[in-house]
Write a protein that holds these residues in place. Structure first.
Motif, PDB file in Angstrom:
ATOM      1  N   MET A 123       1.022  -1.158  -0.060  1.00  0.00           N
ATOM      2  CA  MET A 123       0.209   0.027  -0.022  1.00  0.00           C
ATOM      3  C   MET A 123       1.099   0.814  -0.092  1.00  0.00           C
ATOM      4  O   MET A 123       1.410   1.430   1.161  1.00  0.00           O
ATOM      5  CB  MET A 123      -0.547  -0.241   1.121  1.00  0.00           C
ATOM      6  CG  MET A 123      -2.083   1.209   1.456  1.00  0.00           C
ATOM      7  SD  MET A 123      -2.305   1.632   3.032  1.00  0.00           S
ATOM      8  CE  MET A 123      -2.034   2.155   3.535  1.00  0.00           C
ATOM      9  N   LEU A 124       0.774   2.242  -1.329  1.00  0.00           N
ATOM     10  CA  LEU A 124       2.036   3.210  -1.328  1.00  0.00           C
ATOM     11  C   LEU A 124       0.850   4.353  -0.627  1.00  0.00           C
ATOM     12  O   LEU A 124       1.462   5.558   0.086  1.00  0.00           O
ATOM     13  CB  LEU A 124       1.942   3.198  -2.969  1.00  0.00           C
ATOM     14  CG  LEU A 124       3.281   2.158  -3.149  1.00  0.00           C
ATOM     15  CD1 LEU A 124       3.746   3.430  -3.936  1.00  0.00           C
ATOM     16  CD2 LEU A 124       4.075   2.293  -2.026  1.00  0.00           C
ATOM     17  N   VAL A 125      -0.984   4.488  -0.652  1.00  0.00           N
ATOM     18  CA  VAL A 125      -1.175   5.557  -0.189  1.00  0.00           C
ATOM     19  C   VAL A 125      -2.459   4.407  -0.607  1.00  0.00           C
ATOM     20  O   VAL A 125      -3.356   4.013  -1.846  1.00  0.00           O
ATOM     21  CB  VAL A 125      -1.157   6.618  -1.434  1.00  0.00           C
ATOM     22  CG1 VAL A 125      -1.722   6.593  -2.953  1.00  0.00           C
ATOM     23  CG2 VAL A 125      -2.062   8.021  -0.488  1.00  0.00           C
ATOM     24  N   SER A 134       4.578  12.712  -4.771  1.00  0.00           N
ATOM     25  CA  SER A 134       4.655  12.859  -3.069  1.00  0.00           C
ATOM     26  C   SER A 134       6.048  11.858  -2.542  1.00  0.00           C
ATOM     27  O   SER A 134       5.436  10.602  -2.668  1.00  0.00           O
ATOM     28  CB  SER A 134       2.985  12.403  -2.765  1.00  0.00           C
ATOM     29  OG  SER A 134       2.375  13.237  -2.576  1.00  0.00           O
ATOM     30  N   VAL A 135       6.789  12.845  -1.838  1.00  0.00           N
ATOM     31  CA  VAL A 135       7.658  11.981  -1.788  1.00  0.00           C
ATOM     32  C   VAL A 135       7.662  12.457  -0.088  1.00  0.00           C
ATOM     33  O   VAL A 135       7.731  13.526   0.769  1.00  0.00           O
ATOM     34  CB  VAL A 135       9.219  13.070  -1.270  1.00  0.00           C
ATOM     35  CG1 VAL A 135      10.002  11.840  -0.899  1.00  0.00           C
ATOM     36  CG2 VAL A 135       8.945  12.433  -3.259  1.00  0.00           C
ATOM     37  N   TYR A 190      -3.715  18.849   4.196  1.00  0.00           N
ATOM     38  CA  TYR A 190      -4.606  18.245   3.362  1.00  0.00           C
ATOM     39  C   TYR A 190      -3.708  17.533   2.809  1.00  0.00           C
ATOM     40  O   TYR A 190      -1.878  18.161   2.283  1.00  0.00           O
ATOM     41  CB  TYR A 190      -4.992  19.090   2.278  1.00  0.00           C
ATOM     42  CG  TYR A 190      -6.172  19.613   2.503  1.00  0.00           C
ATOM     43  CD1 TYR A 190      -7.533  18.952   2.604  1.00  0.00           C
ATOM     44  CD2 TYR A 190      -6.090  20.722   3.347  1.00  0.00           C
ATOM     45  CE1 TYR A 190      -8.647  19.577   2.352  1.00  0.00           C
ATOM     46  CE2 TYR A 190      -7.361  21.663   3.621  1.00  0.00           C
ATOM     47  CZ  TYR A 190      -8.884  20.408   3.221  1.00  0.00           C
ATOM     48  OH  TYR A 190      -9.737  20.596   4.172  1.00  0.00           O
ATOM     49  N   PRO A 191      -3.548  16.135   2.371  1.00  0.00           N
ATOM     50  CA  PRO A 191      -2.544  15.346   1.680  1.00  0.00           C
ATOM     51  C   PRO A 191      -2.150  15.881   0.258  1.00  0.00           C
ATOM     52  O   PRO A 191      -2.883  16.538  -0.448  1.00  0.00           O
ATOM     53  CB  PRO A 191      -3.067  14.782   1.676  1.00  0.00           C
ATOM     54  CG  PRO A 191      -4.019  14.322   2.714  1.00  0.00           C
ATOM     55  CD  PRO A 191      -4.607  15.654   2.566  1.00  0.00           C
ATOM     56  N   CYS A 192      -1.541  15.794  -0.455  1.00  0.00           N
ATOM     57  CA  CYS A 192      -0.944  16.532  -1.701  1.00  0.00           C
ATOM     58  C   CYS A 192      -2.425  16.091  -2.833  1.00  0.00           C
ATOM     59  O   CYS A 192      -2.659  16.932  -3.791  1.00  0.00           O
ATOM     60  CB  CYS A 192       0.258  17.280  -2.264  1.00  0.00           C
ATOM     61  SG  CYS A 192       0.967  17.546  -1.045  1.00  0.00           S
ATOM     62  N   HIS A 193      -2.361  14.638  -3.114  1.00  0.00           N
ATOM     63  CA  HIS A 193      -3.175  13.983  -3.456  1.00  0.00           C
ATOM     64  C   HIS A 193      -4.557  14.494  -3.976  1.00  0.00           C
ATOM     65  O   HIS A 193      -5.758  14.375  -4.199  1.00  0.00           O
ATOM     66  CB  HIS A 193      -3.179  12.744  -3.593  1.00  0.00           C
ATOM     67  CG  HIS A 193      -3.710  12.010  -3.160  1.00  0.00           C
ATOM     68  ND1 HIS A 193      -2.997  11.574  -1.614  1.00  0.00           N
ATOM     69  CD2 HIS A 193      -5.047  11.421  -2.509  1.00  0.00           C
ATOM     70  CE1 HIS A 193      -3.734  10.615  -0.908  1.00  0.00           C
ATOM     71  NE2 HIS A 193      -4.407  10.473  -0.927  1.00  0.00           N
ATOM     72  N   GLU A 194      -5.029  15.332  -2.678  1.00  0.00           N
ATOM     73  CA  GLU A 194      -6.151  16.316  -2.108  1.00  0.00           C
ATOM     74  C   GLU A 194      -6.191  17.359  -3.283  1.00  0.00           C
ATOM     75  O   GLU A 194      -7.404  17.889  -3.085  1.00  0.00           O
ATOM     76  CB  GLU A 194      -6.527  15.812  -0.899  1.00  0.00           C
ATOM     77  CG  GLU A 194      -6.562  14.210  -0.317  1.00  0.00           C
ATOM     78  CD  GLU A 194      -7.911  14.293   1.066  1.00  0.00           C
ATOM     79  OE1 GLU A 194      -8.285  15.262   1.362  1.00  0.00           O
ATOM     80  OE2 GLU A 194      -7.717  12.827   1.633  1.00  0.00           O
ATOM     81  N   ILE A 195      -5.727  17.949  -3.112  1.00  0.00           N
ATOM     82  CA  ILE A 195      -5.283  19.221  -3.995  1.00  0.00           C
ATOM     83  C   ILE A 195      -5.246  19.079  -5.220  1.00  0.00           C
ATOM     84  O   ILE A 195      -6.105  19.592  -6.444  1.00  0.00           O
ATOM     85  CB  ILE A 195      -4.702  20.411  -3.303  1.00  0.00           C
ATOM     86  CG1 ILE A 195      -4.238  20.129  -1.574  1.00  0.00           C
ATOM     87  CG2 ILE A 195      -4.113  21.421  -3.738  1.00  0.00           C
ATOM     88  CD1 ILE A 195      -5.771  20.969  -1.365  1.00  0.00           C
ATOM     89  N   VAL A 196      -3.875  18.317  -5.601  1.00  0.00           N
ATOM     90  CA  VAL A 196      -4.126  18.096  -7.409  1.00  0.00           C
ATOM     91  C   VAL A 196      -3.262  16.558  -7.799  1.00  0.00           C
ATOM     92  O   VAL A 196      -3.571  16.023  -6.784  1.00  0.00           O
ATOM     93  CB  VAL A 196      -2.887  19.205  -7.473  1.00  0.00           C
ATOM     94  CG1 VAL A 196      -2.623  20.473  -6.847  1.00  0.00           C
ATOM     95  CG2 VAL A 196      -1.552  18.995  -6.826  1.00  0.00           C
ATOM     96  N   LYS A 197      -3.584  16.608  -9.672  1.00  0.00           N
ATOM     97  CA  LYS A 197      -3.335  14.518  -9.020  1.00  0.00           C
ATOM     98  C   LYS A 197      -2.115  14.735  -8.894  1.00  0.00           C
ATOM     99  O   LYS A 197      -1.209  15.601  -9.127  1.00  0.00           O
ATOM    100  CB  LYS A 197      -3.643  14.844 -10.562  1.00  0.00           C
ATOM    101  CG  LYS A 197      -3.377  13.726 -11.581  1.00  0.00           C
ATOM    102  CD  LYS A 197      -4.163  12.092 -11.818  1.00  0.00           C
ATOM    103  CE  LYS A 197      -3.290  11.130 -12.623  1.00  0.00           C
ATOM    104  NZ  LYS A 197      -3.223  10.025 -11.739  1.00  0.00           N
ATOM    105  N   ILE A 198      -1.343  13.198  -8.470  1.00  0.00           N
ATOM    106  CA  ILE A 198      -0.422  13.253  -7.710  1.00  0.00           C
ATOM    107  C   ILE A 198       0.040  11.819  -8.437  1.00  0.00           C
ATOM    108  O   ILE A 198      -1.279  11.011  -8.361  1.00  0.00           O
ATOM    109  CB  ILE A 198      -0.219  12.818  -6.752  1.00  0.00           C
ATOM    110  CG1 ILE A 198      -0.255  14.147  -5.966  1.00  0.00           C
ATOM    111  CG2 ILE A 198       1.182  12.232  -6.081  1.00  0.00           C
ATOM    112  CD1 ILE A 198       0.972  14.870  -6.273  1.00  0.00           C
TER     113      ILE A 198
END
Ligand code: SF4
Ligand code: SF4
Ligand code: FES
Lengths: 237, 182
Positions: free
Chosen positions: A119-121, B82-83, B137-145
């Protein structure tokens, strides 16, 4: 009727004692079926659904299904593993799992399953619910952020007369597992340690015992959950 | 063929993930052979000067400036990664997420045990300052990651493998010991 039954898991021929639950039967044949709410020696509950397999094509929980002669069990398919992975992801988003700051990190079964399933995310949005940490008991800390409501503690930690020391409080989405206010005094040092060990996640912590195993020496630092069971299979062949 | 261009940034992070990039040790020499860096705190280039191939994002979004920078990265980079835990799920800064923002600010500036010398009871609100968001916010909830590299910080080997895989187009191996959340 013979005491033993023959069945297959992913077409591998297996043998087990009649009436044994599938997870236990699989383990004895060197096959790992992931579990979370189940614990050896504790009555199965079938609440987390991580152990889902297909028995003769139908989805069933392996921790509550007894083996029967001629069963065909599907365990390691892409479809089933994705179902399991989605349950793990749901558990991560519906609680607050800050692994970098968690006392159980490295020895946590939920985290170890997430590693195993790569699971990465999580595919679901994070809920960030408000949950409290209850440190009022003299011996243990109960962190509701991490509880996955598996009920292992309720089922396994009892006083001398068999009453559960842990109990549910509230209902629905607000449900919490707490130390029973009346029976809390019966939680001996041994029982407190047992409760911490039996909790698959970092929701029950014996005070002053967190972070006492160094990184690198924790349970799942080097080898994936289930690899001990699978190594039996390899040595058998 | 020109080298792929990499940009990096730290949003609501601690710079630990950037330190982990440096932790690839002598492979850093291979890295500068392999890629060219654009906007990044590593070379102190403050503005994008061209389109980039890979953007590495450390940290989640805790304020309006983080959102602005993240969107700028999305516009300028073909691939965003996302790192680390903060970019992926907010990380430790997101521990405030269950607490109302007013309560957080009052604890930090008015009531907390370490508050000294704020007799007027001011909560900073200069228009120059980025606005805090209601939660992190996690980044992928703002833009496509596009890709995610977990860890706190992600192991240097994981970052290295990912960069090489992205540049060469090879599939990335995920050895058990490098995929960790802590
Ligand atoms: S309980 Fe497990 S999954 Fe949750 S924060 Fe702790 S280590 Fe991570
Ligand atoms: S405290 Fe632990 S053992 Fe008890 S229900 Fe929660 S996760 Fe399960
Ligand atoms: S382990 Fe079977 S349902 Fe939880």
């Amino acid at each position: 009727m013979s005491q033993f039954v023959k069945f297959t898991i992913d077409t591998i021929e297996c043998m087990a004692t009649r009436g044994q639950y599938l997870v236990d039967a699989a383990r004895e044949n060197g096959i790992f079926i992931p579990t979370l709410c189940n614990y050896p020696g504790v009555k199965p509950k079938g609440s987390c659904r991580i152990c889902t397999v297909k028995v003769n094509g139908k989805l069933m929980t392996a921790c509550t299904t007894p083996v029967a002669e001629g069963m065909n069990v599907e365990n390691e398919s892409a479809e089933i593993n994705d179902l399991r992975k989605s349950i793990i992801e749901l558990l991560f988003v519906e609680g607050n799992h800050f692994c970098p700051a968690c006392e159980k990190s490295g020895s946590c079964e939920l985290q170890a399953l997430a590693y195993r399933f790569k699971m990465l995310v999580p595919r679901f949005p994070f809920q960030f619910p408000y949950r409290s940490v209850d440190a009022s008991h003299p011996k243990i800390i109960k962190d509701h952020n991490r509880c996955i409501l598996c009920k292992r503690c309720i089922r396994a930690i009892t006083d001398d007369s068999g009453r559960s020391i842990f109990a549910y409080r509230k209902r629905g989405i607000g449900v919490e597992v707490v130390v029973d206010p009346k029976l809390g005094k019966q939680l001996t040092d041994e029982l407190a340690q047992k409760a911490m060990d039996i909790c698959p996640v970092g929701s029950i912590l014996v005070k002053e015992k967190g972070f006492n195993v160094p990184i690198g020496a924790r349970r799942y630092d080097k080898s994936p959950i289930g690899s001990d069971i699978e190594s039996m299979q390899i040595s058998k062949i | 063929m020109s080298k792929p261009i990499v940009a990096t940034t730290s949003l609501a992070g601690c710079f630990g993930c950037h330190m982990s990039v440096l932790d690839i040790d002598e492979r850093i020499l291979e890295l500068i052979e392999l890629v060219e860096f654009n906007k990044s705190p590593i070379n102190d280039i403050k503005k994008f000067t061209k389109k980039c191939d890979i953007g590495l994002i450390e940290g989640g979004c805790c304020n309006s400036e983080n959102v602005h920078v993240l969107r700028d990265f999305r516009e300028h980079c073909k691939i965003l990664v996302s790192v680390g835990e903060c970019a992926i799920m907010g990380g430790l800064p997101a521990m405030r997420n269950g607490i109302p923002i007013r309560e957080c600010l009052e604890e930090a500036y008015l009531n907390g045990p370490t508050v000294v010398g704020n007799e007027e009871g001011i909560i900073p609100n200069d228009p120059e300052l980025p606005m805090l968001l209601d939660k992190v916010y996690p980044c992928h909830e703002i833009v496509k990651i596009d890709y995610f590299l977990p860890g706190c910080p992600p192991r240097a080997d994981l970052i290295w493998e990912a960069l090489v895989a992205l540049v060469t187009g090879d599939e990335m191996k995920l050895p058990y010991e490098v995929l960790k959340f802590d």
